[in-house]
Design a protein around this motif. Structure first.
Motif, PDB file in Angstrom:
ATOM      1  N   SER A  24       0.592  -1.181  -0.022  1.00 23.96           N
ATOM      2  CA  SER A  24      -0.129  -0.105  -0.002  1.00 23.96           C
ATOM      3  C   SER A  24       0.878   1.176  -0.108  1.00 23.96           C
ATOM      4  CB  SER A  24      -0.876  -0.073   1.111  1.00 23.96           C
ATOM      5  OG  SER A  24      -0.273   0.296   2.556  1.00 23.96           O
ATOM      6  N   PRO A  25       0.244   2.314  -0.619  1.00 24.67           N
ATOM      7  CA  PRO A  25       1.195   3.676  -0.230  1.00 24.67           C
ATOM      8  C   PRO A  25       1.558   4.070   1.049  1.00 24.67           C
ATOM      9  CG  PRO A  25      -0.690   4.016  -1.745  1.00 24.67           C
ATOM     10  CD  PRO A  25      -1.078   2.536  -1.165  1.00 24.67           C
ATOM     11  N   PRO A 120      -9.217   1.351  -3.002  1.00 22.35           N
ATOM     12  CA  PRO A 120      -8.652   0.294  -1.842  1.00 22.35           C
ATOM     13  C   PRO A 120      -7.791   1.164  -0.911  1.00 22.35           C
ATOM     14  CG  PRO A 120      -8.599  -0.583  -4.201  1.00 22.35           C
ATOM     15  CD  PRO A 120      -8.745   0.612  -4.241  1.00 22.35           C
ATOM     16  N   ASP A 121      -7.054   2.046  -1.277  1.00 25.59           N
ATOM     17  CA  ASP A 121      -5.852   2.843  -0.437  1.00 25.59           C
ATOM     18  C   ASP A 121      -6.549   4.217   0.234  1.00 25.59           C
ATOM     19  OD1 ASP A 121      -3.986   0.824  -0.626  1.00 25.59           O
ATOM     20  OD2 ASP A 121      -3.497   1.576  -2.811  1.00 25.59           O
ATOM     21  N   TRP A 122      -7.766   4.221   0.153  1.00 23.54           N
ATOM     22  CA  TRP A 122      -8.510   5.285   0.637  1.00 23.54           C
ATOM     23  C   TRP A 122      -8.023   6.034   1.839  1.00 23.54           C
ATOM     24  CZ3 TRP A 122     -11.156   5.485   5.418  1.00 23.54           C
ATOM     25  CH2 TRP A 122     -11.426   4.310   5.758  1.00 23.54           C
ATOM     26  N   LEU A 123      -7.605   5.177   2.775  1.00 21.66           N
ATOM     27  CA  LEU A 123      -7.345   5.853   4.103  1.00 21.66           C
ATOM     28  C   LEU A 123      -5.666   6.208   4.240  1.00 21.66           C
ATOM     29  CD1 LEU A 123      -7.966   6.343   7.081  1.00 21.66           C
ATOM     30  CD2 LEU A 123      -7.573   3.946   7.523  1.00 21.66           C
ATOM     31  N   ASP A 124      -4.741   5.498   3.400  1.00 19.20           N
ATOM     32  CA  ASP A 124      -3.338   5.911   3.140  1.00 19.20           C
ATOM     33  C   ASP A 124      -3.532   7.211   2.347  1.00 19.20           C
ATOM     34  OD1 ASP A 124      -1.717   3.302   4.134  1.00 19.20           O
ATOM     35  OD2 ASP A 124      -3.575   2.599   3.008  1.00 19.20           O
ATOM     36  N   SER A 129      -2.182  12.970   2.413  1.00 18.50           N
ATOM     37  CA  SER A 129      -2.532  14.075   1.323  1.00 18.50           C
ATOM     38  C   SER A 129      -1.970  15.416   1.944  1.00 18.50           C
ATOM     39  CB  SER A 129      -3.983  14.157   1.452  1.00 18.50           C
ATOM     40  OG  SER A 129      -4.451  14.722   2.701  1.00 18.50           O
ATOM     41  N   GLY A 130      -1.449  15.336   3.229  1.00 20.56           N
ATOM     42  CA  GLY A 130      -0.949  16.713   3.587  1.00 20.56           C
ATOM     43  C   GLY A 130      -2.062  17.940   3.959  1.00 20.56           C
ATOM     44  N   ILE A 147      -8.148  -0.569   8.450  1.00 20.42           N
ATOM     45  CA  ILE A 147      -7.780   0.303   9.503  1.00 20.42           C
ATOM     46  C   ILE A 147      -6.938  -0.111  10.256  1.00 20.42           C
ATOM     47  CG2 ILE A 147      -9.046   1.354  11.494  1.00 20.42           C
ATOM     48  CD1 ILE A 147     -11.737   1.323   9.863  1.00 20.42           C
ATOM     49  N   GLU A 148      -6.672  -1.278  10.632  1.00 24.14           N
ATOM     50  CA  GLU A 148      -5.729  -2.058  11.483  1.00 24.14           C
ATOM     51  C   GLU A 148      -4.327  -1.753  10.919  1.00 24.14           C
ATOM     52  OE1 GLU A 148      -6.066  -4.764  14.825  1.00 24.14           O
ATOM     53  OE2 GLU A 148      -6.660  -2.673  14.824  1.00 24.14           O
TER      54      GLU A 148
END
Length: 340
Positions: A24-25, A120-124, A129-130, A147-148
């Motif tokens: 993931s990012p 899929p990487d919405w939270l990262d 995003s800054g 989330i974990e």
């Protein structure tokens, strides 16, 4: 040579690098920042790919991320029901209290409605995003693992949801299993023996509510069945009508996963000429304003949403200051009105 140049210049962002590394990012960001929570083998692989492609994180963007923005991100992931609306009464009630609490603390709020299957990487991406200092996630949906994973390397995050033993992310929410027990006990005390749970048991909170009701039904010799029902209003009404038609008088109690679904159940029961509570007893969950306005008024399990919002903001402020915090589990309260 031209192919090599094309490959090398293709890696312009952390997302590009994450795609090549198969991670993931957020993992890439943590690895390049030297975070110990990324295992050594993964970090070495990411660093090697970065060197191979001449990739260096944008130092100006990194500097901006370290500055305070005065903004808290609020994300609502809808992995379980992509057609659910933010205008849902529960979301609007909680968002209102969160906005009040954040404003008092000098923060603005940035809201995102997220469909994880599309992103899929919405939270990262949100936390990287800054644009925000920290994030509040409303509902775990089917995103518990995501989330974990982020919680391993990102401290200023608090989630509204259901607490499970051993989880790593900080959660604020009601004891949903206990609330489910209360609902079932009330229905059975009112004479129900064949109970339907109206709701989707995919979201962790709803699954806990059903499990609590199931505990009580088994102990007290009643039957309970889950009737999967979406939360989006354009689907829920038709689904509830079909459930009632299929039941054909075989249920005498309904535990609705939310007050909104309970209100739709009332309408569907009225349309079929079924009296509440004489023929079917009904209990909701949340104690939203609508629970006092229906005819008859709803018996429901109350969540203290205002206290939950205060708790989320206070825990987030402590985590922004670098403090590890425990989760906060709020006690539910049975509110008896005329539907049971």
């Amino acid at each position: 040579m031209s192919d090599e140049r094309t490959t090398r210049t293709a890696v312009r962002t952390i997302t590009d690098l994450a795609r090549l590394a198969g991670v993931s990012p957020g993992t890439v960001s943590r690895a390049l920042a030297g975070k110990s929570l990324v295992n050594a083998k993964t970090r070495e692989k990411i660093e090697a790919i970065a060197r191979e492609h001449g990739f260096r994180p944008n130092q100006m963007a990194s500097g901006l991320r370290r500055q305070k923005t005065g903004v808290i991100g609020v994300a609502i992931p809808l992995g379980h029901d992509v057609r659910q609306q933010i205008s849902d009464t529960f979301f609007m009630t909680l968002l209102g209290h969160l906005a009040d609490e954040l404003t008092l603390e000098g923060y603005d709020l940035m809201l995102r409605r997220v469909v994880p299957e599309d992103d899929p990487d919405w939270l990262d991406r949100f936390i990287g995003s800054g644009m925000i200092d920290g994030v509040i996630v409303i509902g775990q949906s089917d995103q518990f693992v995501r989330i974990e994973d982020v919680a391993d390397g990102y401290l200023p995050m608090v989630v509204w949801g259901n607490h499970q033993q051993g989880q790593r992310h900080c959660v604020v929410g009601t004891d949903n299993r206990l609330g489910g027990r209360m609902a079932a006990e009330r229905l059975i005390a009112a004479g129900a023996r064949r109970i339907a749970f109206v709701g989707d048991t995919t979201p962790i909170e709803f699954a806990a509510r059903f499990a609590g009701a199931e505990d009580v039904a088994q102990r007290m010799g009643a039957d309970i069945v889950a009737l999967p029902t979406h939360l989006s209003p354009d689907r829920a009404s038709d689904e509830i009508a079909r459930h009632l038609a299929a039941a054909d008088g075989r249920i005498d109690g309904i535990f609705a996963a939310t007050d909104t679904l309970a209100a739709l159940c009332l309408t569907a029961l009225r349309d079929r000429g079924i009296a509440v509570p004489d023929t079917v007893r009904l209990v909701g969950f949340d104690d939203l304003p609508i629970a006092r306005q229906t005819v008859p008024p709803l018996t429901t399990v109350r969540q203290d949403i205002a206290a939950g919002a205060r708790g989320m903001v206070q825990l987030l402020l402590r985590r922004l200051a670098g403090e590890e915090t425990e989760s906060l589990v709020l006690p539910p309260q049975l509110v008896i009105r005329q539907s049971s």
